[in-house]
Design an enzyme around this catalytic site. Sequence first.
Site, PDB file in Angstrom:
ATOM      1  N   GLY A   1     -23.255 -58.891 -47.476  1.00 18.59           N
ATOM      2  CA  GLY A   1     -23.817 -58.261 -46.305  1.00 18.59           C
ATOM      3  C   GLY A   1     -23.075 -56.972 -45.991  1.00 18.59           C
TER       4      GLY A   1
ATOM      5  N   GLU B   1     -29.692 -57.452 -51.688  1.00 26.51           N
ATOM      6  CA  GLU B   1     -30.708 -56.626 -51.038  1.00 26.51           C
ATOM      7  C   GLU B   1     -30.131 -55.259 -50.687  1.00 26.51           C
ATOM      8  OE1 GLU B   1     -31.942 -58.820 -47.570  1.00 26.51           O
ATOM      9  OE2 GLU B   1     -30.270 -58.095 -46.372  1.00 26.51           O
TER      10      GLU B   1
END
Length: 447
Positions: free
Chosen positions: A219, A244
């Site tokens: 993250g 991502e």
Amino acid sequence: MSEWTDMYRQKLTIPEEAVKVVKSGDWVEYGMATTQPILLDEALANRKNELKDVKIRTSFSFAPRQVVEKDPNREAFTVSNWHMSGYDRKKCALGQMNFSPFCYRNEPSLYRNILDVDVAMIQVAPMDKHGFFNFGLNVSATEAITKKAKKIIVEVNESMPRALGGRGECIHISDIDAIVEAGNIPQPIIPFSTGDEIDTKIAEMIVKEIPNGATLQLGVGGLPNTIGAMIADSDLKDLGMHTEMLVDAFYLMYKKGRLTNKVKALDTDKAVWSFALGSKEMYDWVDNNPFLAAYPVDYVNDPFVISQMDNFISINNCIDVDLFGQVSSESAGTKQISGSGGQLDFADGAYRSKGGKSFIAFRSTFANKKTGKTESRILPTLTPGTTVTDPRSQVHWLVTEYGMVNMMGKSTWERAEGLISLAHPDFREGLIKAAEDMKIWRYSNKR
């Protein structure tokens, strides 16, 4: 002179002319973060007195949106946002923007199957010799947006890196209606900074759980950065990347020789990502680099895809956790902080992976800026209105500076016991009392 050069000249225009295609009642797409237009945004905002009920979708803004700044009362433009940045959060709190809840991996399918797009305004890299414009630092759902749009305007920014796929990373000039040149507008920068000794203590526990050959997702923030920096300085070998968000921690691992992607079951030898935010050095690393492969988010965040890579390690942080193991990473009560993102996707996919683990790591306390008091991030129950990002049934490992606990397969009393052990000692007695009141505390537990 190629046919694409001729077509480029025919479609080249100025922002004020390009935005004339927008009509009252239209749905307009700005895309996410680095794909958001700058000149086109200002030109559209200047049409405030000519337009009514123009709905604009955007996400993760790193510059003021002029359609908001010049129309704070929303007389012409209604802006909705998929994921909040600091700027978006302030505008949402003022009622000048609305949040759109969604599962990030579903974004491309939402555009393909449900949402209307009248005009897409997307920032891109300069056209290559084959007539393609690259989406650069944000692939996510950009291809799906442009394929659904009735009209497409690209804003060409010379500073945009050219990201190699994967797939879904570019659009051809034949599919574009208008081109606007923005010159060289610097990309938004997120400085790389690690945390303090508390973050270091948390990072040390997690890094010990990472085997050689693991594939990583990280993250954003000081704690993930601390973990990434520690991995870079470790003896770990042949790590893979499937994330991502591409952040500087991965670039650091690459420079230190930790990141090779050699043993990944999928996309072997490729570092997979969907959007990138970080330093200028990292953006230079992205540019035209075959080591990296950009994919749409419905591939990157698919739990089935994630699960096919052994020893997948997902590392994220959160805002609050309650004694039942529910995790919120996006809101404080009804105040929207960010968005769901892909945290649940990676928690699910990593758990399914052979040898995989999902870590939600967080500091046990925080300083409340309004009251000046230190408060616990572990609560008896989440504050009313708080969004649950990860349901208790899907939470794997939780980590604070006081330890790490596996939540999978645990009863309510085992969860309460484990979570209280992760809480700051000053708050444990109060949490025990709350657990007793909720009938999720065994009287035989040590007090």
